[in-house]
Design an enzyme around this catalytic site. Structure first.
Site, short mmCIF file in Angstrom:
data_model
loop_
_atom_site.label_atom_id
_atom_site.label_comp_id
_atom_site.label_asym_id
_atom_site.label_seq_id
_atom_site.Cartn_x
_atom_site.Cartn_y
_atom_site.Cartn_z
N SER A 223 0.83 -1.21 0.00
CA SER A 223 0.00 0.00 0.00
C SER A 223 0.87 1.26 0.00
CB SER A 223 -0.88 -0.03 1.27
OG SER A 223 -1.56 1.18 1.47
N GLY A 224 0.28 2.35 -0.44
CA GLY A 224 0.90 3.67 -0.27
C GLY A 224 2.32 3.79 -0.81
N ILE A 225 3.20 4.31 0.02
CA ILE A 225 4.59 4.56 -0.37
C ILE A 225 5.29 3.25 -0.77
CG2 ILE A 225 6.84 5.25 0.55
CD1 ILE A 225 5.26 7.31 2.33
N VAL B 255 6.23 -7.23 10.70
CA VAL B 255 7.60 -6.76 11.01
C VAL B 255 7.90 -6.73 12.50
CG1 VAL B 255 7.85 -5.42 8.87
CG2 VAL B 255 6.97 -4.30 10.94
N ASN C 239 9.92 -0.06 5.38
CA ASN C 239 8.96 1.03 5.16
C ASN C 239 7.66 0.85 5.94
OD1 ASN C 239 7.46 3.14 3.42
ND2 ASN C 239 6.35 1.22 3.00
N GLY D 125 4.77 0.82 8.46
CA GLY D 125 4.57 1.69 9.62
C GLY D 125 3.11 1.96 9.84
N SER E 37 10.22 10.08 9.15
CA SER E 37 9.17 11.10 8.91
C SER E 37 9.70 12.45 9.36
CB SER E 37 7.93 10.75 9.74
OG SER E 37 7.00 11.82 9.71
N TYR F 104 4.41 8.28 17.86
CA TYR F 104 4.77 8.20 16.44
C TYR F 104 6.05 9.01 16.18
CZ TYR F 104 4.34 8.57 11.35
OH TYR F 104 4.59 8.52 10.00
N LYS G 172 9.87 7.72 14.97
CA LYS G 172 10.52 8.19 13.74
C LYS G 172 11.89 8.83 14.07
CE LYS G 172 7.37 6.67 10.97
NZ LYS G 172 7.67 5.51 10.11
N THR H 281 -1.81 8.95 1.33
CA THR H 281 -1.81 7.48 1.28
C THR H 281 -2.97 7.01 2.17
OG1 THR H 281 -0.51 7.13 3.28
CG2 THR H 281 0.74 7.47 1.23
N1 NAD Z 1 1.61 9.20 4.57
C1 NAD Z 1 2.36 10.10 5.16
O1 NAD Z 1 2.02 11.31 5.18
C2 NAD Z 1 3.65 9.70 5.81
C3 NAD Z 1 4.50 10.72 6.27
C4 NAD Z 1 5.70 10.38 6.87
C5 NAD Z 1 6.04 9.05 7.02
N2 NAD Z 1 5.20 8.07 6.58
C6 NAD Z 1 5.62 6.68 6.76
O2 NAD Z 1 5.62 6.03 5.51
C7 NAD Z 1 5.52 4.63 5.73
C8 NAD Z 1 4.49 4.06 4.78
O3 NAD Z 1 3.22 4.57 5.12
P1 NAD Z 1 2.10 4.96 4.05
O4 NAD Z 1 1.77 6.38 4.27
O5 NAD Z 1 2.47 4.47 2.72
O6 NAD Z 1 0.86 4.14 4.68
P2 NAD Z 1 0.06 2.85 4.18
O7 NAD Z 1 -0.87 2.53 5.30
O8 NAD Z 1 -0.49 3.06 2.81
O9 NAD Z 1 1.19 1.73 4.09
C9 NAD Z 1 1.75 1.11 5.23
C10 NAD Z 1 1.87 -0.37 4.94
O10 NAD Z 1 2.51 -0.98 6.08
C11 NAD Z 1 1.83 -2.19 6.33
N3 NAD Z 1 2.01 -2.60 7.73
C12 NAD Z 1 1.46 -2.04 8.85
N4 NAD Z 1 1.80 -2.74 9.93
C13 NAD Z 1 2.60 -3.75 9.50
C14 NAD Z 1 3.28 -4.80 10.16
N5 NAD Z 1 3.18 -4.97 11.48
N6 NAD Z 1 4.02 -5.65 9.42
C15 NAD Z 1 4.09 -5.51 8.07
N7 NAD Z 1 3.47 -4.54 7.40
C16 NAD Z 1 2.73 -3.67 8.10
C17 NAD Z 1 0.37 -1.89 6.02
O11 NAD Z 1 -0.39 -3.07 5.84
C18 NAD Z 1 0.50 -1.04 4.77
O12 NAD Z 1 0.49 -1.84 3.61
C19 NAD Z 1 5.20 4.45 7.21
O13 NAD Z 1 6.38 4.08 7.90
C20 NAD Z 1 4.74 5.82 7.63
O14 NAD Z 1 4.95 6.06 9.00
C21 NAD Z 1 4.02 8.37 5.97
#
Ligand code: NAD
Length: 278
Positions: A16-18, A61, A87, A89, A140, A153, A157, A188
């Site tokens: 998902s997402g990033i 993880v 990645n 989170g 982050s 959170y 980070k 995301t």
């Molecule tokens: N979206 C933002 O604005 C933002 C900003 C800064 C940092 N981040 C960081 O980017 C990273 C990716 O987040 P995103 O925004 O793409 O969100 P997202 O929810 O789209 O993706 C996160 C993915 O991590 C997976 N995940 C969650 N817990 C897990 C676990 N215990 N084991 C394995 N996988 C697990 C989820 O199933 C999901 O697919 C995260 O570390 C988040 O903290 C996001």
């Protein structure tokens, strides 16, 4: 020649997402990728779409064996581990520290911090015996500042940034580069769980980023691509900020100045009286 030709990567949170964006980009650039995630259906659908260059593995993880299994899958299925992208989170509105339940601390810390530590550990174990590699983690901008109602959170980070520096010191002699990325506001499922929320969140992020637009997952995936590839071969121990300029300005101050100049344009003082009034 593609930028990751011949390289093998593990990407956690790759469903998902990033993470998903990074999986797509890395594969497009010639890598073979193990997608590690707890969302089984999404991970498998992505692997099915992208074909033989990917494997989907259900892995939490928080668990040592699961993370070791991701590295083992990369080696068994594709013969190497060149890039580990920690990645996965979670983020949530935790409430003030004074009110937050203990479970919040344990849950967020286990995924965002221990999960990254485990990823670095198992990747470094393999890489130091096999000529090095690149480890990337997603931190982050929240790790660079205090963050109201998301203290745990932000702490995790900041911890990822610290782990990155220590691991870079240890990995250097083995040819292991360790870096992290500090995204700003990225649209995301984590930041915006529905299409309607995505619109609102995109506007808010555009507002706080001096560049005037929200981040998209591909913005972070592109930074990860650079850190994974040989173009960044002298870069290690760094927290690369990709945030539209957010962390370079004081958002509250900016808002205040904005309000003051709006008032000036409207010809009123902060107390609402017309400019020039006694
Ligand atoms: N979206 C933002 O604005 C933002 C900003 C800064 C940092 N981040 C960081 O980017 C990273 C990716 O987040 P995103 O925004 O793409 O969100 P997202 O929810 O789209 O993706 C996160 C993915 O991590 C997976 N995940 C969650 N817990 C897990 C676990 N215990 N084991 C394995 N996988 C697990 C989820 O199933 C999901 O697919 C995260 O570390 C988040 O903290 C996001």
């Amino acid at each position: 020649m593609a930028r990751l030709d011949g390289k093998v990567a593990v990407i956690t949170g790759g469903a998902s997402g990033i993470g998903e964006s990074a999986v797509r980009l890395f594969v497009a650039e010639g890598a073979r990728v193990v997608i590690g995630d707890v969302q089984e259906e999404r991970a498998r659908a992505l692997a099915a779409e992208l074909g033989s260059a990917t494997r989907a593995v259900v892995a939490d993880v928080r668990e040592d064996r699961a993370v070791a299994g991701l590295v083992a899958t990369a080696v068994d299925e594709f013969g190497a581990l060149d890039v580990m992208y920690n990645n996965a989170g979670v983020g949530m509105v935790e409430g003030e520290i004074a009110d937050a339940p203990e479970e919040t601390f344990d849950f967020v810390t286990a995924i965002n911090l221990k999960g990254v530590w485990l990823g670095i550990k198992h990747a470094a174990r393999r890489m130091r015996e096999h000529g090095g590699g690149a480890i990337i983690s997603t931190a982050s901008v929240a790790g660079l500042h205090g963050f109201e109602r998301q203290a745990v959170y932000a702490m995790t980070k900041a911890g990822v940034i610290s782990l990155t520096r220590s691991a870079a010191a240890e990995g250097g002699p083995h040819g292991i580069r360790v870096n992290c990325i500090c995204p700003g506001g990225i649209v995301t499922p984590l930041s915006a769980p529905s299409p309607r929320a995505a619109e609102i969140v995109a506007e808010r992020f555009a507002d706080i980023h001096p560049l005037g637009r929200a981040g998209q997952p591909i913005d972070i995936a592109q930074a990860a691509l650079w850190l994974a590839g040989d173009e960044s071969s002298l870069v290690t121990g760094q927290a690369i900020v990709v945030d539209g300029g957010w962390s370079s300005v004081d958002a509250r101050w900016q808002r205040l100045i904005g309000q003051m100049s709006d008032r000036n344009r409207a010809g009123v003082r902060p107390d609402g009286a017309p400019l020039g009034a006694e």
